[in-house]
Design a protein around this motif. Structure first.
Motif, PDB file in Angstrom:
ATOM      1  N   ASP A   1       6.060  30.990  27.667  1.00 33.21           N
ATOM      2  CA  ASP A   1       6.435  30.615  26.308  1.00 33.21           C
ATOM      3  C   ASP A   1       6.451  29.101  26.079  1.00 33.21           C
ATOM      4  OD1 ASP A   1       6.731  33.274  25.724  1.00 33.21           O
ATOM      5  OD2 ASP A   1       8.901  33.286  26.026  1.00 33.21           O
ATOM      6  N   ILE A   2       6.318  28.306  27.114  1.00 31.68           N
ATOM      7  CA  ILE A   2       6.442  26.856  26.999  1.00 31.68           C
ATOM      8  C   ILE A   2       5.090  26.240  26.662  1.00 31.68           C
ATOM      9  CG2 ILE A   2       6.900  24.740  28.279  1.00 31.68           C
ATOM     10  CD1 ILE A   2       9.026  26.244  29.816  1.00 31.68           C
ATOM     11  N   ASP A   3       5.077  25.398  25.641  1.00 32.82           N
ATOM     12  CA  ASP A   3       3.895  24.615  25.304  1.00 32.82           C
ATOM     13  C   ASP A   3       3.960  23.346  26.162  1.00 32.82           C
ATOM     14  OD1 ASP A   3       2.123  22.721  24.248  1.00 32.82           O
ATOM     15  OD2 ASP A   3       2.325  23.524  22.226  1.00 32.82           O
ATOM     16  N   ILE A   4       3.055  23.225  27.111  1.00 27.88           N
ATOM     17  CA  ILE A   4       3.082  22.128  28.084  1.00 27.88           C
ATOM     18  C   ILE A   4       3.007  20.764  27.401  1.00 27.88           C
ATOM     19  CG2 ILE A   4       1.868  21.073  30.036  1.00 27.88           C
ATOM     20  CD1 ILE A   4       3.384  23.646  30.701  1.00 27.88           C
ATOM     21  N   GLU A   5       2.174  20.613  26.405  1.00 26.00           N
ATOM     22  CA  GLU A   5       2.052  19.319  25.724  1.00 26.00           C
ATOM     23  C   GLU A   5       3.352  18.935  25.036  1.00 26.00           C
ATOM     24  OE1 GLU A   5      -1.387  19.167  23.208  1.00 26.00           O
ATOM     25  OE2 GLU A   5      -2.708  19.778  24.836  1.00 26.00           O
ATOM     26  N   GLU A   6       4.011  19.903  24.404  1.00 23.48           N
ATOM     27  CA  GLU A   6       5.290  19.622  23.757  1.00 23.48           C
ATOM     28  C   GLU A   6       6.349  19.253  24.786  1.00 23.48           C
ATOM     29  OE1 GLU A   6       6.537  22.771  21.175  1.00 23.48           O
ATOM     30  OE2 GLU A   6       4.707  22.665  19.991  1.00 23.48           O
ATOM     31  N   LEU A   7       6.353  19.958  25.905  1.00 24.74           N
ATOM     32  CA  LEU A   7       7.319  19.672  26.959  1.00 24.74           C
ATOM     33  C   LEU A   7       7.078  18.287  27.545  1.00 24.74           C
ATOM     34  CD1 LEU A   7       9.683  20.578  28.666  1.00 24.74           C
ATOM     35  CD2 LEU A   7       8.070  21.746  30.168  1.00 24.74           C
ATOM     36  N   GLU A   8       5.831  17.938  27.786  1.00 25.14           N
ATOM     37  CA  GLU A   8       5.507  16.616  28.315  1.00 25.14           C
ATOM     38  C   GLU A   8       5.986  15.535  27.356  1.00 25.14           C
ATOM     39  OE1 GLU A   8       1.643  13.925  29.567  1.00 25.14           O
ATOM     40  OE2 GLU A   8       1.366  16.038  29.140  1.00 25.14           O
ATOM     41  N   GLN A   9       5.752  15.729  26.079  1.00 22.27           N
ATOM     42  CA  GLN A   9       6.202  14.750  25.087  1.00 22.27           C
ATOM     43  C   GLN A   9       7.726  14.669  25.066  1.00 22.27           C
ATOM     44  OE1 GLN A   9       4.629  15.386  21.161  1.00 22.27           O
ATOM     45  NE2 GLN A   9       5.781  13.700  20.294  1.00 22.27           N
ATOM     46  N   ALA A  10       8.395  15.797  25.176  1.00 21.57           N
ATOM     47  CA  ALA A  10       9.857  15.811  25.192  1.00 21.57           C
ATOM     48  C   ALA A  10      10.405  15.066  26.401  1.00 21.57           C
ATOM     49  CB  ALA A  10      10.374  17.249  25.173  1.00 21.57           C
ATOM     50  N   VAL A  11       9.765  15.236  27.562  1.00 20.46           N
ATOM     51  CA  VAL A  11      10.191  14.521  28.771  1.00 20.46           C
ATOM     52  C   VAL A  11      10.054  13.025  28.562  1.00 20.46           C
ATOM     53  CG1 VAL A  11       9.615  14.057  31.183  1.00 20.46           C
ATOM     54  CG2 VAL A  11       9.716  16.413  30.366  1.00 20.46           C
TER      55      VAL A  11
ATOM     56  N   SER B   1      19.014   4.198  28.298  1.00 22.43           N
ATOM     57  CA  SER B   1      19.160   2.741  28.304  1.00 22.43           C
ATOM     58  C   SER B   1      18.213   2.166  29.362  1.00 22.43           C
ATOM     59  CB  SER B   1      20.605   2.351  28.633  1.00 22.43           C
ATOM     60  OG  SER B   1      20.891   2.636  29.995  1.00 22.43           O
ATOM     61  N   PRO B   2      17.824   0.905  29.225  1.00 21.69           N
ATOM     62  CA  PRO B   2      16.909   0.327  30.216  1.00 21.69           C
ATOM     63  C   PRO B   2      17.432   0.433  31.649  1.00 21.69           C
ATOM     64  CG  PRO B   2      17.015  -1.083  28.298  1.00 21.69           C
ATOM     65  CD  PRO B   2      18.070  -0.014  28.110  1.00 21.69           C
ATOM     66  N   ARG B   3      18.716   0.197  31.861  1.00 19.68           N
ATOM     67  CA  ARG B   3      19.275   0.290  33.215  1.00 19.68           C
ATOM     68  C   ARG B   3      19.255   1.723  33.727  1.00 19.68           C
ATOM     69  NH1 ARG B   3      24.462  -3.769  33.352  1.00 19.68           N
ATOM     70  NH2 ARG B   3      23.244  -5.679  33.484  1.00 19.68           N
ATOM     71  N   CYS B   4      19.611   2.658  32.856  1.00 15.84           N
ATOM     72  CA  CYS B   4      19.614   4.067  33.244  1.00 15.84           C
ATOM     73  C   CYS B   4      18.190   4.515  33.565  1.00 15.84           C
ATOM     74  CB  CYS B   4      20.212   4.890  32.112  1.00 15.84           C
ATOM     75  SG  CYS B   4      20.507   6.608  32.520  1.00 15.84           S
ATOM     76  N   ARG B   5      17.245   4.134  32.738  1.00 18.12           N
ATOM     77  CA  ARG B   5      15.841   4.480  32.965  1.00 18.12           C
ATOM     78  C   ARG B   5      15.358   3.890  34.286  1.00 18.12           C
ATOM     79  NH1 ARG B   5      14.054   3.331  28.078  1.00 18.12           N
ATOM     80  NH2 ARG B   5      13.558   1.180  28.543  1.00 18.12           N
ATOM     81  N   ALA B   6      15.747   2.659  34.579  1.00 21.05           N
ATOM     82  CA  ALA B   6      15.345   2.015  35.829  1.00 21.05           C
ATOM     83  C   ALA B   6      15.876   2.795  37.033  1.00 21.05           C
ATOM     84  CB  ALA B   6      15.835   0.574  35.871  1.00 21.05           C
TER      85      ALA B   6
ATOM     86  N   MET C   1      12.565   7.752  27.539  1.00 18.63           N
ATOM     87  CA  MET C   1      12.529   6.503  26.775  1.00 18.63           C
ATOM     88  C   MET C   1      13.812   6.279  25.979  1.00 18.63           C
ATOM     89  SD  MET C   1       9.906   5.125  27.881  1.00 18.63           S
ATOM     90  CE  MET C   1      10.035   3.645  26.879  1.00 18.63           C
ATOM     91  N   ARG C   2      14.554   7.336  25.700  1.00 18.32           N
ATOM     92  CA  ARG C   2      15.821   7.185  24.981  1.00 18.32           C
ATOM     93  C   ARG C   2      16.947   6.691  25.880  1.00 18.32           C
ATOM     94  NH1 ARG C   2      14.401  11.943  21.501  1.00 18.32           N
ATOM     95  NH2 ARG C   2      14.962  13.211  23.280  1.00 18.32           N
TER      96      ARG C   2
END
Length: 89
Positions: free
Chosen positions: A9-19, A27-32, A24-25
């Motif tokens: 049931d998962i649309d891979i392109e939508e899931l990739e975009q969601a990831v 914080s820079p430190r958390c993402r790092a 990206m949402r």
């Protein structure tokens, strides 16, 4: 059986975009920290040393990142594992 149905049931392109959006949402430190832990394969201690953060801060950043990490996990399940996620990067 239920897991196979979920994957169908998962649309891979939508899931990739969601990831990507979830990461990206952060914080820079958390993402790092996420990148150090999961893309550079560093331990909590190694990530703390490399980033100059305290170990407690690394744990806090990982807690903040849980929603994005759940999406990453789902993406990995649907695309054949962790190597697939790194290849998408």
């Amino acid at each position: 059986m239920a897991e196979e149905k979920l994957m169908d049931d998962i649309d891979i392109e939508e899931l990739e975009q969601a990831v990507r959006q979830a990461i990206m949402r952060l914080s820079p430190r958390c993402r790092a920290v996420v990148f150090l832990r999961f893309f550079d394969n560093l331990s909590i201690e190694e990530a703390a040393e490399k980033s100059g953060e305290m170990i407690e801060s690394i744990h806090a950043y990982m807690r903040q990142a849980r929603p994005a990490l759940r999406l990453m996990y789902t993406f990995c399940l649907t695309r054949g594992g962790y190597a697939a996620l790194q290849a998408e990067g």
